[in-house]
Every structure is written in C-alpha cells, then in structure tokens.
Design a protein around this motif. Sequence first.
Motif, PDB file in Angstrom:
ATOM      1  N   ASP A   9       0.827  -1.206   0.000  1.00  0.00           N
ATOM      2  CA  ASP A   9       0.000   0.000   0.000  1.00  0.00           C
ATOM      3  C   ASP A   9       0.859   1.253   0.000  1.00  0.00           C
ATOM      4  O   ASP A   9       2.026   1.235   0.372  1.00  0.00           O
ATOM      5  CB  ASP A   9      -0.948   0.009   1.201  1.00  0.00           C
ATOM      6  CG  ASP A   9      -0.232  -0.200   2.524  1.00  0.00           C
ATOM      7  OD1 ASP A   9       0.445   0.732   2.992  1.00  0.00           O
ATOM      8  OD2 ASP A   9      -0.346  -1.306   3.080  1.00  0.00           O
ATOM      9  N   TYR A  10       0.258   2.360  -0.422  1.00  0.00           N
ATOM     10  CA  TYR A  10       0.937   3.643  -0.506  1.00  0.00           C
ATOM     11  C   TYR A  10       0.225   4.655   0.380  1.00  0.00           C
ATOM     12  O   TYR A  10      -0.981   4.853   0.275  1.00  0.00           O
ATOM     13  CB  TYR A  10       0.971   4.146  -1.949  1.00  0.00           C
ATOM     14  CG  TYR A  10       1.681   3.216  -2.904  1.00  0.00           C
ATOM     15  CD1 TYR A  10       2.930   2.693  -2.565  1.00  0.00           C
ATOM     16  CD2 TYR A  10       1.110   2.834  -4.102  1.00  0.00           C
ATOM     17  CE1 TYR A  10       3.584   1.822  -3.426  1.00  0.00           C
ATOM     18  CE2 TYR A  10       1.767   1.972  -4.967  1.00  0.00           C
ATOM     19  CZ  TYR A  10       3.004   1.465  -4.623  1.00  0.00           C
ATOM     20  OH  TYR A  10       3.650   0.607  -5.462  1.00  0.00           O
ATOM     21  N   GLY A  11       0.992   5.294   1.235  1.00  0.00           N
ATOM     22  CA  GLY A  11       0.423   6.286   2.138  1.00  0.00           C
ATOM     23  C   GLY A  11       0.430   5.770   3.556  1.00  0.00           C
ATOM     24  O   GLY A  11       0.150   4.598   3.823  1.00  0.00           O
ATOM     25  N   GLY A  12       0.780   6.643   4.494  1.00  0.00           N
ATOM     26  CA  GLY A  12       0.965   6.222   5.876  1.00  0.00           C
ATOM     27  C   GLY A  12      -0.308   5.811   6.583  1.00  0.00           C
ATOM     28  O   GLY A  12      -0.262   5.145   7.607  1.00  0.00           O
ATOM     29  N   GLU A  13      -1.462   6.187   6.069  1.00  0.00           N
ATOM     30  CA  GLU A  13      -2.716   5.863   6.731  1.00  0.00           C
ATOM     31  C   GLU A  13      -3.566   4.954   5.852  1.00  0.00           C
ATOM     32  O   GLU A  13      -4.781   5.090   5.753  1.00  0.00           O
ATOM     33  CB  GLU A  13      -3.466   7.151   7.067  1.00  0.00           C
ATOM     34  CG  GLU A  13      -2.667   8.056   8.013  1.00  0.00           C
ATOM     35  CD  GLU A  13      -3.360   9.371   8.282  1.00  0.00           C
ATOM     36  OE1 GLU A  13      -4.162   9.800   7.430  1.00  0.00           O
ATOM     37  OE2 GLU A  13      -3.111   9.958   9.339  1.00  0.00           O
ATOM     38  N   THR A  14      -2.891   4.002   5.201  1.00  0.00           N
ATOM     39  CA  THR A  14      -3.543   3.099   4.260  1.00  0.00           C
ATOM     40  C   THR A  14      -3.072   1.678   4.507  1.00  0.00           C
ATOM     41  O   THR A  14      -1.901   1.439   4.800  1.00  0.00           O
ATOM     42  CB  THR A  14      -3.210   3.493   2.802  1.00  0.00           C
ATOM     43  OG1 THR A  14      -3.614   4.838   2.577  1.00  0.00           O
ATOM     44  CG2 THR A  14      -3.892   2.578   1.815  1.00  0.00           C
ATOM     45  N   SER A  15      -3.984   0.723   4.392  1.00  0.00           N
ATOM     46  CA  SER A  15      -3.608  -0.688   4.404  1.00  0.00           C
ATOM     47  C   SER A  15      -4.384  -1.395   3.306  1.00  0.00           C
ATOM     48  O   SER A  15      -5.548  -1.079   3.045  1.00  0.00           O
ATOM     49  CB  SER A  15      -3.905  -1.334   5.764  1.00  0.00           C
ATOM     50  OG  SER A  15      -5.286  -1.347   6.030  1.00  0.00           O
ATOM     51  N   ALA A  16      -3.730  -2.339   2.650  1.00  0.00           N
ATOM     52  CA  ALA A  16      -4.361  -3.071   1.551  1.00  0.00           C
ATOM     53  C   ALA A  16      -4.008  -4.550   1.662  1.00  0.00           C
ATOM     54  O   ALA A  16      -2.874  -4.901   1.975  1.00  0.00           O
ATOM     55  CB  ALA A  16      -3.904  -2.519   0.199  1.00  0.00           C
ATOM     56  N   GLU A  17      -4.984  -5.391   1.402  1.00  0.00           N
ATOM     57  CA  GLU A  17      -4.788  -6.840   1.420  1.00  0.00           C
ATOM     58  C   GLU A  17      -5.435  -7.443   0.186  1.00  0.00           C
ATOM     59  O   GLU A  17      -6.513  -7.006  -0.230  1.00  0.00           O
ATOM     60  CB  GLU A  17      -5.398  -7.464   2.677  1.00  0.00           C
ATOM     61  CG  GLU A  17      -4.726  -7.040   3.970  1.00  0.00           C
ATOM     62  CD  GLU A  17      -5.319  -7.721   5.185  1.00  0.00           C
ATOM     63  OE1 GLU A  17      -6.310  -8.480   5.001  1.00  0.00           O
ATOM     64  OE2 GLU A  17      -4.823  -7.500   6.301  1.00  0.00           O
ATOM     65  N   ALA A  18      -4.761  -8.449  -0.389  1.00  0.00           N
ATOM     66  CA  ALA A  18      -5.279  -9.122  -1.580  1.00  0.00           C
ATOM     67  C   ALA A  18      -5.371 -10.613  -1.318  1.00  0.00           C
ATOM     68  O   ALA A  18      -4.575 -11.180  -0.560  1.00  0.00           O
ATOM     69  CB  ALA A  18      -4.382  -8.853  -2.786  1.00  0.00           C
ATOM     70  N   ALA A  19      -6.350 -11.256  -1.938  1.00  0.00           N
ATOM     71  CA  ALA A  19      -6.527 -12.699  -1.806  1.00  0.00           C
ATOM     72  C   ALA A  19      -7.078 -13.240  -3.116  1.00  0.00           C
ATOM     73  O   ALA A  19      -7.719 -12.522  -3.899  1.00  0.00           O
ATOM     74  CB  ALA A  19      -7.468 -13.025  -0.647  1.00  0.00           C
ATOM     75  N   HIS A  20      -6.823 -14.535  -3.355  1.00  0.00           N
ATOM     76  CA  HIS A  20      -7.289 -15.225  -4.557  1.00  0.00           C
ATOM     77  C   HIS A  20      -8.088 -16.435  -4.112  1.00  0.00           C
ATOM     78  O   HIS A  20      -7.594 -17.258  -3.341  1.00  0.00           O
ATOM     79  CB  HIS A  20      -6.074 -15.643  -5.402  1.00  0.00           C
ATOM     80  CG  HIS A  20      -6.429 -16.427  -6.633  1.00  0.00           C
ATOM     81  ND1 HIS A  20      -6.437 -17.798  -6.671  1.00  0.00           N
ATOM     82  CD2 HIS A  20      -6.798 -16.015  -7.875  1.00  0.00           C
ATOM     83  CE1 HIS A  20      -6.785 -18.209  -7.884  1.00  0.00           C
ATOM     84  NE2 HIS A  20      -7.009 -17.142  -8.629  1.00  0.00           N
TER      85      HIS A  20
END
Length: 445
Positions: free
Chosen positions: A260-271
């Motif tokens: 993720d980009y940005g200090g107040e961001t979280s991202a998760e991916a799944a298949h």
Amino acid sequence: MNRLTTILVTAVLVTGLFATVAGTAAATDATESNATAQSEAYAGTNVSFEADGSQLTDVELGGEEAFSSVAVNSQSEAETGADVGADVSLETLVDLEGAGLSLAAETSASAEVESESGATMSALDGSSSVVSVDAGNESQFVEAELGSDAEASEEGDRVVVETGDRDGTFVVVGDGEVTVNEEGDVAADLEENSSLVFRSSGDGGEDDEDDGDDGDGDDDGEGEGDENAEYEESLIADGNAVADVYVGDRDGETVAEAVDYGGETSAEAAHDAEGRVELTVDRTVHEGAIAIATVSEEAVGNLEDAEVTVDGEAAAEASSHSELEGAFGEEPRYMVVQDAEAQGEATVYVAFDHFSTRSATIDGGDDGGSDDSTADDGDDTDESDDGDDGDADDGDDTGDEDGTDADGNDDGGESDGTDDEMPGFGVGVAVIAISVAAALARVRT
C-alpha cells in the motif's frame, strides 16, 4: 566376579558415550535448523536481498544488483551522528548509518522489514517489482548505494535508475524529496507518514532499441509498457494510487499480495478457489484513489471479459485514463490494459470513488488458476486434499502402513527410525548389549 563387574561398567560407559554423542549431534542439528529459520534474507523470483544489521544489502531485481545497500534512519538520530549535521543537504548525504533492521514477514511474493527508526521497508515480488520505505511516525533519511552496473539520474522530482536490461523510478508519496547525491547514489528525506517508492520493470534496454526505430522517422522512444509505467508512477507520486497488487504463479501455486501507498492506508489481496481476486483497502483519507493490479490470466481467466465489483456493486468500465480518474467522487470504475510485451498478464486499474474501508473483486471471463483445476473437476476425494497430480490412489494403499506418504516419498521410514525414538539407542547399543550377553555367558561357563 571382578571380570563381570568390569564388563558391566565398560558397557555402561560406552552406552553413555553413544547417548552423549547422539544427543550432541541432535542439538547441533537443531541449532543449525534454528539458524536457518532465523536467516535475515529474502529470495523471491524477481526480488532478493539480505537484512544485514543496519542495511539491506545485495538488493537484486530481476537477477541484477540494483543496490549494493539501502540504509534508513530517523532524521533526529542521523543528525546526531558524526557525518550528518543539522544543516545537511541531500546532495551531501552519504554513508548514512542506518538503524537496525529485522525481517518481520515474508511470503513467496512479498517481504516486510522493520527498522528500529520506526520505518517499514516492503517488497512486492511481481513482474513490476516494488521496494518501498514508509516513514511511519518519524521523519526519515534514506540512502540507496547503487550496484556496480547501475546509474542514477534525476528527472524532475523523480530519480531513474538503470541497471542492464532493467530500469526503475524513485518517487516520493507525501512530503519529502529524492535526489542523486554527490557520490552518484540515491538520497531521500521523508516527512512522517510519507513513503519512498521504487518500481522496477524488466527489458528496459531492449524496449528502447525496439521502440526507437519504427520506420516513421519519429523518435518515439517509448512503447506501451513505458507509457503505462509512467502513468502508474504519476498516480503514485500524486497520491492517487492506493496500492500495487500482484496476482500470479509462484512454485505452482497462485499468490496474491499487495503493497500500500500512504501512511494511513492498508491493503490486502486474496485469490479464491473460483479464480476471483479480492482486494480490501482501508484508508483514512476520504478522497478516491486507484489500485494497480497486475494479474495473470492463468490465475483469473480471460481478462478481456473481466468484471469488477466494488462493495458488491458492478463498477463501470472506463476507456481512458481521464475517464478512469473521473471516478473520484462519482462512482467506482475500472480499466483493463493488456501489454503485448507482458504475455499472459494484464493490468487492472480499479478506481474507488471514495474511501473508508472498501472491497473490490476482479473476476475473469472464465475459471482461472492451475491450483483450482483439481478442486473444480468433480473428483471430490483425494485430488483436492493432497494437491498431487492424480496420484492419490497410489498413496491411499500404502501411505499409512509402510511409512511412505501419498506421493511415494519414503519420509516416514526415516523418521520412524531416528526422530521418534530416544537418542543414542540405535544399532551401536544393540551391538554392545549382544557383546555383554556373550561375555556374561563366558564368565558363567
């Protein structure tokens, strides 16, 4: 009687010696195993490095050394050092003494390194490799010393690094600056909650040669892949990219990872088993932004017929970058771009109209993923459970009785003879016991 006593004492001593040697060997093996498990190194398909004390060293992208070392430290700590003063400029920032590093997490397609300065360094091991430094809650200095065959040059507010057939670009997300220092290496300063992102793609040199000679007399210089890379870098630098996502094959399995980009961001991916990609983004900034997903058709299916939903609702398909970015504040949109040079892969841009916590699903036109074929074929017993290539019947007949597993490997036989028994009581002790019995028989005679 003395002879009997001597024989018994000797037997006990020799037996103890065998047990001690075996125990020492077992302890040595355990120590070596632990040392291997705690190795501060990451070796992915396209990204590899070592977390060597206070630096990342031997950072290779696509098999080429891009950076001999990468160091990060808080500005407050670095300015108290001998070589860095309070009035330091980035051009003179050299030989930065980094804070201690530790490899905090890794998968087959990603890694995360934590710094004692409060920064986090992340790597996404996709076809477009990403290495980023998130400043966290403190301002940070970063210095990346180039590999022997790498060169860096400034292009506006970015720094381009060329290494053989690969090239990549440094951009700052948030408040900060990146430049080339007086040693020809890369130096950056980051304010809190800002990030330094390096994105690298392969065959940069070959693309230049091919694209520059198209027979029309114009110096095009860039192919479709270069244009897409520049667009994505602009999204990141402008704060309009929320995450990079990679979905592809690693060692016969489909993996899905995100950075993720940005200090107040979280991202998760799944298949999932149906070949769908699930992306969840949590961001405190309300304004919309775009997730950049590099997806293989093997994992998802025919991407020309891909469908994207956001929070369960169908997203509108965009036909241009400007139309894609028109999603901000309006409605979720997506765009699929297939690069002829990246066979079997496509980039899916998912534009979120606004943020809190949002989820998106990318669904190909047919079932994708080599992993899922056995689960969907209707053979509902052993193939989906043990992951073999249809050899489960052979393993069922013998696996539990003779120490072999379902794939025919003789794993269990070895462990039954060593690991599960008390150390030191093997063949040697049996020989001693027989010798003692024979000696006792002779004494009695």
